[in-house]
Design a protein around this motif. Structure first.
Motif, PDB file in Angstrom:
ATOM      1  N   THR A  38      55.221  36.829  42.656  1.00  0.00           N
ATOM      2  CA  THR A  38      54.632  37.037  43.927  1.00  0.00           C
ATOM      3  C   THR A  38      54.757  35.831  45.389  1.00  0.00           C
ATOM      4  OG1 THR A  38      53.431  37.416  42.035  1.00  0.00           O
ATOM      5  CG2 THR A  38      52.120  36.455  44.554  1.00  0.00           C
ATOM      6  N   ARG A  73      46.946  45.618  43.641  1.00  0.00           N
ATOM      7  CA  ARG A  73      48.946  44.793  43.962  1.00  0.00           C
ATOM      8  C   ARG A  73      48.648  45.904  45.086  1.00  0.00           C
ATOM      9  NH1 ARG A  73      49.606  45.927  37.947  1.00  0.00           N
ATOM     10  NH2 ARG A  73      48.482  47.555  38.188  1.00  0.00           N
ATOM     11  N   LEU A 128      48.052  34.206  47.493  1.00  0.00           N
ATOM     12  CA  LEU A 128      47.539  36.170  47.841  1.00  0.00           C
ATOM     13  C   LEU A 128      47.077  36.052  48.931  1.00  0.00           C
ATOM     14  CD1 LEU A 128      45.751  35.740  44.396  1.00  0.00           C
ATOM     15  CD2 LEU A 128      47.922  36.363  44.786  1.00  0.00           C
ATOM     16  N   PHE A 145      40.712  41.203  38.293  1.00  0.00           N
ATOM     17  CA  PHE A 145      41.048  41.411  39.558  1.00  0.00           C
ATOM     18  C   PHE A 145      39.881  41.142  40.003  1.00  0.00           C
ATOM     19  CE2 PHE A 145      44.625  44.109  38.509  1.00  0.00           C
ATOM     20  CZ  PHE A 145      45.563  42.997  39.112  1.00  0.00           C
ATOM     21  N   ARG A 150      44.120  40.735  47.567  1.00  0.00           N
ATOM     22  CA  ARG A 150      45.347  41.609  47.837  1.00  0.00           C
ATOM     23  C   ARG A 150      46.465  40.614  46.897  1.00  0.00           C
ATOM     24  NH1 ARG A 150      41.300  44.228  47.541  1.00  0.00           N
ATOM     25  NH2 ARG A 150      40.985  46.090  48.624  1.00  0.00           N
ATOM     26  N   ASN A 151      46.923  40.985  46.065  1.00  0.00           N
ATOM     27  CA  ASN A 151      48.610  40.540  45.194  1.00  0.00           C
ATOM     28  C   ASN A 151      49.868  41.984  46.154  1.00  0.00           C
ATOM     29  OD1 ASN A 151      50.520  41.173  42.022  1.00  0.00           O
ATOM     30  ND2 ASN A 151      50.248  39.400  44.229  1.00  0.00           N
ATOM     31  N   PHE A 167      46.078  32.862  39.669  1.00  0.00           N
ATOM     32  CA  PHE A 167      46.409  34.159  39.796  1.00  0.00           C
ATOM     33  C   PHE A 167      46.464  34.738  38.567  1.00  0.00           C
ATOM     34  CE2 PHE A 167      50.507  37.004  39.523  1.00  0.00           C
ATOM     35  CZ  PHE A 167      49.774  37.320  39.941  1.00  0.00           C
ATOM     36  N   TRP A 200      42.686  36.219  37.520  1.00  0.00           N
ATOM     37  CA  TRP A 200      42.404  36.510  38.022  1.00  0.00           C
ATOM     38  C   TRP A 200      43.476  38.235  37.755  1.00  0.00           C
ATOM     39  CZ3 TRP A 200      45.560  39.206  42.312  1.00  0.00           C
ATOM     40  CH2 TRP A 200      44.133  40.168  42.846  1.00  0.00           C
ATOM     41  N   ARG A 201      44.304  37.899  37.703  1.00  0.00           N
ATOM     42  CA  ARG A 201      45.336  39.444  37.279  1.00  0.00           C
ATOM     43  C   ARG A 201      44.633  39.986  35.987  1.00  0.00           C
ATOM     44  NH1 ARG A 201      51.335  39.157  36.851  1.00  0.00           N
ATOM     45  NH2 ARG A 201      50.733  38.489  34.284  1.00  0.00           N
TER      46      ARG A 201
END
Length: 233
Positions: free
Chosen positions: A125, A171, A52, A83, A89-90, A75, A78-79
């Motif tokens: 990712t 994103r 990330l 967020f 940021r992804n 991840f 978080w998503r």
């Protein structure tokens, strides 16, 4: 709802070495519980390592920032929880294969994946395997994801210069266009043959879109923004 901002960039430059993620430590119990629930529903999910990003900004024509390593479970949590930690940021690369007849190829994610049912360009990712010389090789990540998801080799296509960055909140999709000499129908046949022969395929199917009216409802907002800007009515 307004579509995300879109910007052409010439290059990316992400170094690796941002501090580890305090949020992943603080919320470890919640993260592990969430991942266990997801695993019960989708046993093939794997808690690998991903990258990330922090301090992401455009400097001239370069999208730059700092990457840090975390686990996929963190991840996903978080998503899935909106967020939290708005400094993170992804950033992910996408391969936009465009047939000679003007259509784009989109993959339909298989049910066993974390993005089951969603429809978008081959993407992923970045992970620690995408790091070269202390920097994230986003171009290499895109080529790898294209090959792994579709069986298509980027060297068979003409890579267009630069990238298109789509900013959708936390994103950031960074899209590279690969122009093909074949029609979309020919490319679809090749990819579907590979999907059918692989019981572990990440894609359930692949489709082509030629016009804005073709954009599927299951396409995420960053895909809808890019395709709306790239296709005609």
């Amino acid at each position: 709802m307004s579509l995300p901002a879109i910007r052409h960039i010439d290059a990316t430059d992400f170094d690796v070495g941002a501090p580890q993620w305090p949020l992943a430590v603080e919320r470890r119990a919640d993260i592990d519980r969430n991942f266990a629930e997801r695993k019960r529903a989708q046993p093939k999910l794997w808690n690998g390592r991903v990258l990330l990003f922090r301090d992401v900004a455009c400097h001239g024509g370069t999208l730059a920032g700092r990457a840090f390593e975390t686990d996929f479970a963190s991840f996903l949590w978080w998503r899935g929880t909106g967020f939290p930690d708005d400094a993170v940021r992804n950033v992910f690369g996408m391969a936009a294969v465009r047939g000679r007849d003007g259509g784009f190829l989109l993959g339909v994610m298989a049910d066993h994946t974390a993005a089951a049912g969603q429809v978008y360009f081959p993407a992923g990712t970045p992970d620690p395997g995408d790091v070269r010389g202390g920097r994230v090789d986003l171009a290499g990540s895109v080529v790898r994801e294209l090959r792994e998801e579709t069986g298509l080799d980027a060297v068979a296509f003409r890579a267009e210069p630069g990238w298109t960055a789509v900013f959708a909140g936390p994103r950031i999709a960074v899209i590279k266009v690969f122009a093909a000499d074949q029609t979309c129908a020919a490319l679809l046949a090749r990819v579907r043959a590979g999907i059918g022969a692989d019981p572990e395929a990440e894609l359930a199917d692949v489709i082509a879109v030629y016009r804005r009216a073709d954009i599927p409802a299951a396409a995420p907002v960053f895909m809808r923004a890019y395709l709306t800007a790239s296709l005609s009515d």
